[in-house]
Design a protein around this motif. Structure first.
Motif, short mmCIF file in Angstrom:
data_model
loop_
_atom_site.label_atom_id
_atom_site.label_comp_id
_atom_site.label_asym_id
_atom_site.label_seq_id
_atom_site.Cartn_x
_atom_site.Cartn_y
_atom_site.Cartn_z
N GLY A 1 -47.77 11.21 -5.96
CA GLY A 1 -47.09 12.44 -5.77
C GLY A 1 -46.78 12.74 -4.43
N HIS A 2 -47.80 12.44 -3.45
CA HIS A 2 -47.64 12.61 -2.22
C HIS A 2 -46.63 11.71 -1.56
CE1 HIS A 2 -51.29 15.65 -1.26
NE2 HIS A 2 -50.38 15.91 -1.92
N GLN A 3 -46.86 10.38 -1.94
CA GLN A 3 -45.79 9.56 -1.63
C GLN A 3 -44.36 9.74 -1.73
OE1 GLN A 3 -46.50 5.62 -2.90
NE2 GLN A 3 -48.71 5.65 -2.19
N ARG A 4 -44.05 10.39 -2.92
CA ARG A 4 -42.77 11.05 -3.22
C ARG A 4 -42.46 12.11 -2.30
NH1 ARG A 4 -40.00 9.80 -7.57
NH2 ARG A 4 -38.55 9.81 -5.99
N LEU A 5 -43.33 13.06 -2.05
CA LEU A 5 -43.03 13.97 -0.89
C LEU A 5 -42.90 13.49 0.44
CD1 LEU A 5 -45.71 16.83 -2.15
CD2 LEU A 5 -43.40 16.73 -2.40
N VAL A 6 -43.42 12.21 0.86
CA VAL A 6 -43.18 11.74 2.14
C VAL A 6 -41.52 11.24 2.09
CG1 VAL A 6 -43.58 9.51 3.65
CG2 VAL A 6 -45.41 11.01 2.49
N GLU A 7 -41.30 10.67 1.03
CA GLU A 7 -39.90 10.26 0.72
C GLU A 7 -38.90 11.21 1.07
OE1 GLU A 7 -37.63 7.04 -2.05
OE2 GLU A 7 -38.84 8.65 -2.87
N ILE A 8 -39.31 12.49 0.21
CA ILE A 8 -38.24 13.35 0.48
C ILE A 8 -38.39 14.03 1.70
CG2 ILE A 8 -38.09 16.00 -0.17
CD1 ILE A 8 -39.36 15.16 -3.07
N ALA A 9 -39.72 14.03 2.51
CA ALA A 9 -39.53 14.38 3.99
C ALA A 9 -38.71 13.43 4.70
CB ALA A 9 -40.87 14.55 4.48
N MET A 10 -38.48 12.10 4.21
CA MET A 10 -37.82 11.33 4.94
C MET A 10 -36.42 11.26 4.76
SD MET A 10 -40.14 7.82 3.95
CE MET A 10 -39.04 6.49 4.74
N GLY A 11 -35.86 11.94 3.74
CA GLY A 11 -34.56 12.35 3.51
C GLY A 11 -34.19 13.37 4.27
N LEU A 12 -34.97 14.43 4.28
CA LEU A 12 -34.78 15.63 5.05
C LEU A 12 -34.55 15.42 6.47
CD1 LEU A 12 -36.95 18.29 2.93
CD2 LEU A 12 -34.46 18.04 3.09
N ALA A 13 -35.50 14.55 7.07
CA ALA A 13 -35.51 14.17 8.53
C ALA A 13 -34.23 13.80 9.11
CB ALA A 13 -36.44 13.17 8.74
N LEU A 14 -33.35 13.14 8.02
CA LEU A 14 -31.96 12.78 8.56
C LEU A 14 -31.20 13.93 8.43
CD1 LEU A 14 -32.03 9.80 5.79
CD2 LEU A 14 -31.78 9.65 8.36
N GLU A 15 -31.52 15.06 8.17
CA GLU A 15 -30.56 16.38 8.24
C GLU A 15 -29.28 15.95 7.45
OE1 GLU A 15 -30.21 17.20 12.27
OE2 GLU A 15 -32.32 17.63 12.75
N PRO A 16 -29.38 15.77 6.47
CA PRO A 16 -28.11 15.18 5.77
C PRO A 16 -27.42 16.80 5.12
CG PRO A 16 -30.11 15.54 4.09
CD PRO A 16 -30.66 15.58 5.47
N ARG A 17 -26.08 16.18 4.97
CA ARG A 17 -25.12 17.12 4.68
C ARG A 17 -24.98 17.12 3.00
NH1 ARG A 17 -22.59 15.97 9.28
NH2 ARG A 17 -21.39 14.27 8.46
N LEU A 18 -25.47 16.01 2.46
CA LEU A 18 -25.49 15.65 1.15
C LEU A 18 -26.81 15.00 0.95
CD1 LEU A 18 -24.93 15.41 -1.89
CD2 LEU A 18 -23.40 13.63 -1.37
N LEU A 19 -27.76 15.64 0.02
CA LEU A 19 -29.11 15.14 -0.32
C LEU A 19 -29.24 14.62 -1.80
CD1 LEU A 19 -32.00 14.12 0.65
CD2 LEU A 19 -32.52 16.74 0.10
N ASP B 1 -33.57 11.37 -6.63
CA ASP B 1 -33.56 10.78 -8.07
C ASP B 1 -34.98 10.79 -8.31
OD1 ASP B 1 -33.07 9.10 -10.18
OD2 ASP B 1 -32.24 7.32 -8.84
N GLU B 2 -35.03 11.72 -9.46
CA GLU B 2 -36.43 11.88 -10.08
C GLU B 2 -37.48 12.45 -9.02
OE1 GLU B 2 -36.78 12.08 -13.38
OE2 GLU B 2 -35.26 11.07 -14.04
N PRO B 3 -37.18 13.15 -8.23
CA PRO B 3 -38.19 13.61 -7.20
C PRO B 3 -39.50 14.19 -7.64
CG PRO B 3 -36.51 15.33 -7.39
CD PRO B 3 -35.98 14.25 -8.25
N THR B 4 -39.58 14.90 -8.70
CA THR B 4 -40.82 15.27 -9.30
C THR B 4 -41.74 14.62 -9.91
OG1 THR B 4 -40.06 16.31 -11.38
CG2 THR B 4 -39.85 17.69 -9.12
N GLN B 5 -41.08 13.17 -10.21
CA GLN B 5 -41.98 12.10 -10.95
C GLN B 5 -43.48 11.95 -10.23
OE1 GLN B 5 -40.21 8.23 -11.21
NE2 GLN B 5 -41.23 8.03 -13.27
N GLY B 6 -44.47 12.02 -10.99
CA GLY B 6 -45.92 11.96 -10.52
C GLY B 6 -46.37 13.23 -9.78
N LEU B 7 -45.60 14.43 -9.54
CA LEU B 7 -46.21 15.49 -9.10
C LEU B 7 -46.85 16.37 -9.93
CD1 LEU B 7 -43.03 16.78 -6.66
CD2 LEU B 7 -44.82 15.24 -6.13
N ALA B 8 -47.97 16.98 -9.21
CA ALA B 8 -48.78 17.77 -10.10
C ALA B 8 -47.86 19.17 -10.28
CB ALA B 8 -50.06 18.31 -9.31
#
Length: 235
Positions: free
Chosen positions: A140-158, A161-168
């Motif tokens: 679950g925390h690895q998924r959050l790291v990946e989401i953080a990596m996406g946000l770090a790109l300051e995207p206009r479109l994010l 894909d299944e972001p909550t898989q494995g999250l409590a």
């Protein structure tokens, strides 16, 4: 109505005799949270892989902010402001959580990437794990790291894909609050099986089935659609 930031027309992808995506027309409005749902094998991951440039379409076109990006590779789309987090984690397991996010931030080619990485880790709720090796974190925390990596790109479109898989459950609630906080500043395309979350977050929902668009509309319309209920929601 908000302007369209991304539009696909007649998007098709064939693998041999299989049409994984079959003539899909699709629009994303600037600043919206848009969910993509459908049963397993509906073509969702293939479809978003076409949008982000991981695979090339067999036919059809994709435009982002008015520009034809149909043949642009994924890394070029990242520079245009499209970030995609994978259904399966794509972190660097031997690096720390902070280093993973800082590497993503560096792709913008600007200064201040370390500060941005720390801020994003704080935003997704795992600042305390910044110094931990990413491969040692819970799934679950690895998924959050990946989401953080996406946000770090300051995207206009994010694209998530299944972001909550494995999250409590508590992490899902934190994720929902995070996405609600991003709404308006970035366009978000959410591919998700958690229907309670989809109905909470999405302004519009597109339903794929068998590689084609079965339905599209507001959450209440999708929930009431007989064809969607038969193909996916049940009842």
């Amino acid at each position: 109505m908000a302007a369209v930031i991304l539009e696909a027309r007649g998007l098709t992808k064939t693998f041999g005799g299989l049409r994984a995506v079959d003539g899909v027309d699709f629009d994303l409005r600037r600043g919206e949270i848009h969910a993509l749902i459908g049963p397993n094998g509906a073509g969702k991951t293939t479809f978003v892989s076409l949008l982000c440039g991981r695979i090339a379409p067999s036919s059809g076109t994709i435009r982002f902010e008015g520009r034809d990006i149909t043949r642009l590779p994924a890394h070029a789309r990242v520079r245009l402001g499209i970030a995609y987090t994978f259904q399966i984690t794509s972190i660097f397991p031997r690096l720390t959580a902070f280093e993973n996010v800082a590497i993503a931030a560096q792709r913008l080619g600007s200064r201040g990437c370390e500060a941005r990485a720390r801020a994003v880790l704080e935003r997704v709720g795992i600042a305390a794990e910044a110094g931990a090796r990413a491969g040692d974190l819970s799934y679950g925390h690895q998924r959050l790291v990946e989401i953080a990596m996406g946000l770090a790109l300051e995207p206009r479109l994010l694209i998530l894909d299944e972001p909550t898989q494995g999250l409590a459950n508590a992490e899902v609630d934190r994720f929902a609050a995070l996405i609600e906080g991003l709404a308006g500043g970035a366009t978000i395309l959410l591919i998700e099986h958690n229907m309670d979350l989809v109905m909470r977050l999405a302004e519009r929902i597109t339903v794929l089935d068998g590689g084609t668009k079965l339905a599209e509309g507001a959450p209440e319309a999708i929930r009431a659609d007989p064809a969607v209920r038969a193909a996916y929601l049940g009842g």
